[in-house]
Design a protein around this motif. Structure first.
Motif, PDB file in Angstrom:
ATOM      1  N   LYS A 208      -1.174   9.471  -4.854  1.00 53.04           N
ATOM      2  CA  LYS A 208      -1.940  10.197  -3.827  1.00 53.04           C
ATOM      3  C   LYS A 208      -0.995  11.004  -2.922  1.00 53.04           C
ATOM      4  N   GLU A 213      -2.957  13.855  -1.019  1.00 56.91           N
ATOM      5  CA  GLU A 213      -4.229  13.226  -0.643  1.00 56.91           C
ATOM      6  C   GLU A 213      -3.981  11.998   0.228  1.00 56.91           C
ATOM      7  N   ILE A 215      -4.432   8.073   1.500  1.00 58.83           N
ATOM      8  CA  ILE A 215      -4.630   6.790   0.802  1.00 58.83           C
ATOM      9  C   ILE A 215      -5.704   6.002   1.547  1.00 58.83           C
ATOM     10  N   LYS A 216      -6.487   5.244   0.785  1.00 55.78           N
ATOM     11  CA  LYS A 216      -7.525   4.408   1.389  1.00 55.78           C
ATOM     12  C   LYS A 216      -7.021   2.974   1.461  1.00 55.78           C
ATOM     13  N   PHE A 218      -8.227  -0.798   2.340  1.00 52.02           N
ATOM     14  CA  PHE A 218      -9.476  -1.549   2.498  1.00 52.02           C
ATOM     15  C   PHE A 218      -9.268  -2.800   3.353  1.00 52.02           C
ATOM     16  N   LYS A 293      -3.315   7.904   6.102  1.00 48.60           N
ATOM     17  CA  LYS A 293      -4.071   6.677   5.831  1.00 48.60           C
ATOM     18  C   LYS A 293      -5.504   6.746   6.343  1.00 48.60           C
ATOM     19  N   ILE A 294      -6.424   6.285   5.502  1.00 47.92           N
ATOM     20  CA  ILE A 294      -7.835   6.143   5.897  1.00 47.92           C
ATOM     21  C   ILE A 294      -8.200   4.673   5.729  1.00 47.92           C
ATOM     22  N   TYR A 295      -8.800   4.095   6.757  1.00 46.61           N
ATOM     23  CA  TYR A 295      -9.136   2.661   6.705  1.00 46.61           C
ATOM     24  C   TYR A 295     -10.612   2.471   6.382  1.00 46.61           C
ATOM     25  N   GLU A 296     -10.876   1.609   5.411  1.00 46.98           N
ATOM     26  CA  GLU A 296     -12.258   1.362   4.991  1.00 46.98           C
ATOM     27  C   GLU A 296     -12.516  -0.141   4.892  1.00 46.98           C
ATOM     28  N   LYS A 299     -13.402  -4.283  -0.160  1.00 48.34           N
ATOM     29  CA  LYS A 299     -14.273  -4.044  -1.322  1.00 48.34           C
ATOM     30  C   LYS A 299     -14.816  -5.359  -1.893  1.00 48.34           C
TER      31      LYS A 299
END
Length: 343
Positions: A208, A213, A215-216, A218, A293-296, A299
């Motif tokens: 990524k 891009e 990164i996610k 989780f 960084k994107i925090y989700e 999962k």
């Protein structure tokens, strides 16, 4: 403690030989002059070119024979055992990945259940000195007690992948009991390193970054209760496997079947691991690397912590993984930059 040396007079069958662990383990055997029969179906779950690159490094060895085939093909497996009569079987072929098992359950049943059953049947009809097979840390499910010990209750898997691996342990125990097949199951904990699996987080994060891009991650952005992972460098996995393989279980009490954790026994916060990966890439490239960084939310099928107790492994063969994530990730980053030519 038994012997720690590989018997070079034996014939070794390694399934999943073009896979990450299968490649390194086959190479270790070949480097010591062993005769290795490698099986792989070279499926496209991830980049086939990477599998081919690994295979290309095994092909020059005179004592290596490659068979393109699927362990779910019982006739092919029986023919292979009939022709080569392996002394030791190392079953590393499996459909890997926790999240993929939610999207594509059929392949897990084919490879991980039917395929493993075929291996057990072959070991029954063509007796072997030792069957070593891959299980997974995922069998511990959402267990809260850490570190995970081999004696823990593992009847609550949270993914189909995990339940296939737990099934493998049960099936191996049964065959071991009924047909006296010495068998050892290995519960691997997040294995990483050069030429690793592109579906693993550290590899995906790196891809990524170079694709520009984000990164996610989780973990809900919750740094106090971050995900913990027991990251284990590939060389440590191979050394642990090598020692266990030379020490088949004996039928002292019940079936000659044992299960071991192979992990690092020092879990890292996911964010610490990501920081170490940024630093390793910075060193490899000679410039500062920082992921976007994107925090989700976590999962389904993911577990908050994987943490191996390696006491049983140490007591059995005197081995404990040693490689730090800094050293291991540097080797991965250097390989990645070279292999993909991203300088």
């Amino acid at each position: 403690m038994g012997t720690n040396t590989i018997n070079t007079n034996k014939t070794y069958l390694v399934t999943g030989a073009a896979g990450f662990i299968g490649f390194y383990f086959s190479k270790k055997l070949l480097d010591q002059g062993c005769k290795v029969i490698g099986i792989d179906n070279l499926n496209d779950y991830y980049d086939v070119n990477l599998k081919q690159t690994r295979l290309d490094q095994l092909q020059p060895y005179e004592t290596f024979t490659f068979i393109k085939g699927d362990i779910a093909d019982k006739t092919k497996i029986m023919e292979t055992f009939e022709e080569y009569k392996p002394d030791i079987v190392v079953n590393l072929a499996a459909q890997a990945g926790v999240r993929y098992s939610i999207e594509n359950p059929d392949v897990y049943i084919q490879s991980n259940l039917i395929g493993f059953y075929n291996i057990l049947e072959a070991c029954r009809h063509y007796p072997v000195d030792h069957l070593v097979y891959a299980s997974s840390s995922s069998v511990y499910g959402a267990n809260k007690k850490v570190p995970f010990e081999e004696s823990d209750f593992v009847d609550n898997p949270v993914s189909l992948y995990a339940s296939t691996k737990k099934s493998n342990e049960l099936m191996a125990h049964t065959y071991s009991h009924l047909y006296n097949i010495p068998a050892t199951g290995l519960r691997f904990f997040t294995v990483y390193g050069p030429m690793g699996r592109p579906d693993m987080a550290y590899f995906g994060f790196t891809n990524k970054y170079f694709a520009g891009e984000p990164i996610k991650i989780f973990n809900n952005g919750d740094f106090d209760n971050d995900l913990y992972r027991d990251f284990t460098y590939i060389d440590d996995i191979v050394m642990g496997m090598e020692r266990l393989m030379a020490n088949p279980p004996e039928a002292k009490e019940g079936a000659p079947h044992r299960v071991f954790n192979i992990g690092n026994n020092s879990p890292e916060k996911l964010m610490t691991f990501i920081g170490a990966l940024e630093k390793a890439l910075s060193n490899a490239l000679g410039c500062d690397v920082e992921f976007n960084k994107i925090y989700e939310p976590i999962k389904p099928g993911d577990v908050p912590a994987t943490y191996a107790s390696t006491d049983l492994l140490y007591r059995a063969v005197g081995f404990k993984p040693q490689t730090s994530i800094e050293d291991g990730l540097q080797k991965f980053a250097d390989w990645y930059v070279d292999y993909y030519g991203v300088k």
